[in-house]
Every structure is written in C-alpha cells, then in structure tokens.
Enzyme design. Sequence first.
Site, short mmCIF file in Angstrom:
data_model
loop_
_atom_site.label_atom_id
_atom_site.label_comp_id
_atom_site.label_asym_id
_atom_site.label_seq_id
_atom_site.Cartn_x
_atom_site.Cartn_y
_atom_site.Cartn_z
N ASP A 263 -14.03 10.66 34.75
CA ASP A 263 -14.06 10.36 33.69
C ASP A 263 -14.46 10.53 32.08
OD1 ASP A 263 -14.46 8.41 31.55
OD2 ASP A 263 -14.99 6.16 32.59
N ASN A 290 -4.27 14.99 27.46
CA ASN A 290 -2.97 14.40 27.96
C ASN A 290 -3.47 12.55 27.69
OD1 ASN A 290 -0.26 13.35 29.20
ND2 ASN A 290 -1.56 13.18 29.97
N GLY A 292 -4.76 9.52 27.67
CA GLY A 292 -4.97 8.31 26.60
C GLY A 292 -4.56 6.99 26.66
N LYS A 297 -4.24 -4.51 20.06
CA LYS A 297 -5.30 -5.80 19.31
C LYS A 297 -4.29 -6.37 17.49
CE LYS A 297 -6.65 -9.62 21.83
NZ LYS A 297 -5.85 -10.08 22.86
N TYR A 355 -5.35 3.21 18.02
CA TYR A 355 -4.09 3.81 18.93
C TYR A 355 -3.86 4.25 17.74
CZ TYR A 355 -1.06 5.51 21.60
OH TYR A 355 -0.16 6.51 22.76
N LYS A 359 -4.93 8.78 17.21
CA LYS A 359 -3.76 9.93 17.54
C LYS A 359 -3.52 10.37 16.03
CE LYS A 359 -2.91 9.06 21.46
NZ LYS A 359 -2.88 9.99 22.54
N THR A 390 8.09 5.33 30.33
CA THR A 390 6.18 5.95 31.28
C THR A 390 6.34 4.18 31.07
OG1 THR A 390 4.93 5.42 29.40
CG2 THR A 390 6.15 7.69 30.49
#
Length: 449
Positions: A263, A290, A292, A297, A355, A359, A390
Amino acid sequence: MTDRYASFVQSAAGRALVKRLGLPDPPRLRRHQPGDPLLPGPALLGAATGGRLAEPVAKILTAAGVELADQAATTPQRYGALLFDATGITDSTDLRQLYDFFHPQARSVLPSGRVIVLGTPPSECPTPREATAQRALEGLVRSIGKEFGRGTTAQLVYVTRADTGTLTSLESTLRFLLSGRSAYVSGQAIRVGAGAASAPADWDRPLDGQVVLVTGAARGIGAALARVLARDGAQVVALDIPAAGDALAAVANDIGGTAVQLDLTAPDAPTRLADHLAGRQGRVDVVVHNAGITRDKTLGRMDADRWDQVIDVNLSSQERINDVLLERGLIPAGGRIVAVSSIAGIAGNRGQTNYATSKAGVIGLVDSLAPALREREISVNAVAPGFIETRLTARIPLVVREAGRRMNSLAQGGLPVDVAETIGWLAWPASGAVSGNVVRVCGQSLLGA
Ligand code: NAD
C-alpha cells in the site's frame, strides 16, 4: 468496457443512420502492432524558407522506412502524414507559408493520418516577432486536429536550438507520433529540449533491458502499461495493494515480471520499496506513478477523509517515493519518472475538488522536478488522460458518460493501451531530451482545451 455506439456506426445500417441524422461518427483508430510500418502511406514533408529541421527530419523518416513523397508531383496523392518544418518562420507575415502548404492537402490525408508541425520554442526566439509567429503555430495545429477528421491527429513539436541528444529524442518523438502508438493523442504541443538520449538497437524493443516500476498495475491502465512496457523489452516490477494480490500476480506472471504487494500510503512504503528494488534489480530505470483513486463529492459534502485519501494516494505518496529512490541513488542517469495526471487536473471537475487538486499537483511536480533533475540526466514527464474506457469511467451515469466520450475530436473514449503507449514513449532511453512535458491522452478533449 465497450463502446457499443462506435461498433454500431461501423455497420452498414449504422453508417446510413449517422449520415442521415448527422450523428457523431467515431472512426476506427489505427493502433500499433509490433512490426507495423510507421504510416499507412507516404509522407509529404514541407518547410518554410530558412528552416533548420527539414533535412534531419527527412533523414529520420527515410531511416525509419517512411516513403517521402515528391512535393512537385502533379498527380494528386493520398498521404499517411503531412509534416512541415516551420522553424524558418520569423514573422507573422511568414505564416502564409503554412496556408500554402496545408490548404491544397486538406483532403489528401489517409484515415488515421498524421499532421506534424515543427517549430522553435517561443522562449528561445531572439525577437518578439519570431516568438509571436512561433506561438501562432499552436492555433493552426489545434484547428487541423478538429477539422481533418477520420482519425487524423495533429501535433506541434517545439524543438530546442541546442543539440545535445535532441535529434535522437526528435526521432523517438516522431516515431511515436507517426505510429499507431499515438492513436488517441491529438492537439498537443510537445517540447523536445536538450538532454542525453540513446537510440535503441531495435526500435521494436525500445525498452530492452530497462527496469520499470509500474504502480497500480493490477488492473485498468496500470495492467495495460505493464503489458505494453514488457512487450517493448522492459523488465517490469508491478506494484499494487495486497487486496489486489491475485490480479497483480496474474499480470506479473503473464509478462514474466515481478509483483510487489504494497500500500503506497503506508508510512514505511518508500523504504520497503527501495529495499526491494535495491535487493532484486539494484536499480530502477523508470518509475511510473500510475496508482490513483477517486472519492467524489462536491466540496461542501466532502468529509476530510475523502480529501486526505485522494491527496495522499495520488500526490503525496509519489513525492515520498521519489524522494527516497532519488536519495538512495536507485534511479540512475538516464532514468525516467512518468506520472499520471488527468485532464481534471487541467480543467477542474464538479465533484472532484480533491482529485483535481491532486492531479494539478502532479503537473506541479513535473514542472518543479524536471529542471531540478536535469543535471542528473533524469527526465520527468506526465500524461493527462481524458476519457479512457475503464472501470472508473464505466461507473459514470449514462448521459454524462456519453457526453464525456464524444466531446473530443475523435468522438470516442480512449483505451488503456493508448495511455500505456504514450507513457512507453516517455520512458524510452531514446526520449531523454523530452522532459517537463504534460502530454494529454484525450483525443483532443474539449475539457480544459
Ligand atoms: P483503476 O482504479 O482501474 O486502477 C488503479 C489501481 O491503483 C488499482 O489497481 C488500485 O488497487 C491501485 N491503487 C490504488 N490505491 C493504491 C495504493 N494506496 N497503493 C497501491 N496501489 C493502489 O484506475 P485506472 O482507470 O486504471 O486509472 C489509473 C490512473 O489513471 C489513475 O491515476 C487515474 O487517476 C488516472 N486516470 C484515469 C482516467 C480514466 O478515464 N480511467 C482518466 C484520467 C486519469
């Protein structure tokens, strides 16, 4: 996940309906298969007066087996690519040479063809007029990407005037952009700077002998990445959380790689990973961040846990791992760090403040680390995927999903392999002079355009 609409429009009934109703018409994209020629037809190479790159580019193309068309030929021809050396353009009045080259060829590009314009980075131009004209190239390229259709992509490559390693990296970049590896990359301005780069013995195995770490390799983009990098010759160390152990082992076994269950957010993860790499391979040539997560919310409804988890997995863990691997000298000269950002990090996204922050931070990491690691000959780049088919995008509600899928110049979502091929190119030893770039793999998405 499959795009049923894209399959339907390839059928006879689908074609008729698309034409009659003016519906989106996603073309079938040309994707790389080992042994494929770079292009489906000859390339037409033009140049503005006084350009410095037409000659080396012609050499690169010929060596790569690309047939160069004769610009003076009078019979109309169809081309696999149009390339134009615009480095001779030093004033806005010179831009007319772009029109003169591209206007007669606007309908001559084969499906999944390529348009590439080569320029000088505006920051390196000696006069404001030259910098202005070179910056103008972006508008032309981005518009061609939207106009030509049928899977044609268009890119601008800004090539430094300094020449250490540049020509090898220009070759690697041209090979990537012309080939089916770049199927879902369009409307990008890529900078090829100065930096050491070495050409592979075999361009079909551009990662031969390289030790590559891929995080989040059990599924989705990470699993595609592990497979593509192994196909290209890399020795892959595939990492994922212990709960994904079975899927991870399946990927690693399939490609003859090794699996590491870890982890990334565990406090001792960086040292355990560094110990593992030091003990097994003794080094790691390429680190691909990679892994992620999303925890969506709107900000007002978001608990602190969602915020913390996303920032930690998507950004802070990358920083901690970079620090330890660099401190212990495990990434040698010629090393590569490639991080996965997102177009959400460029445009922002409702319900994704955590997020998008993480990023955008990844882009900041590239901006700050690339110059700092230049001396050590380590390149740092990111890819920013758009809508990729995906499990992550399969969970989006249908209407929003359809909109996201179609709102790009190629009218379809990308595949995990498209992101993987782009990361592969940035990882190649031949791409050493490509550093500090954020390359979108988004079919020229309108988001953040
Ligand atoms: P995915 O959820 O299918 O795969 C992510 C992998 O990362 C999983 O296997 C997961 O177990 C692993 N992971 C998560 N937390 C981890 C941790 N703490 N330690 C180790 N491994 C961990 O996602 P995906 O769609 O394949 O996305 C891969 C990357 O691409 C992500 O960074 C994602 O943000 C980015 N991205 C995806 C899309 C898309 O459309 N799918 C778009 C833009 C960006």
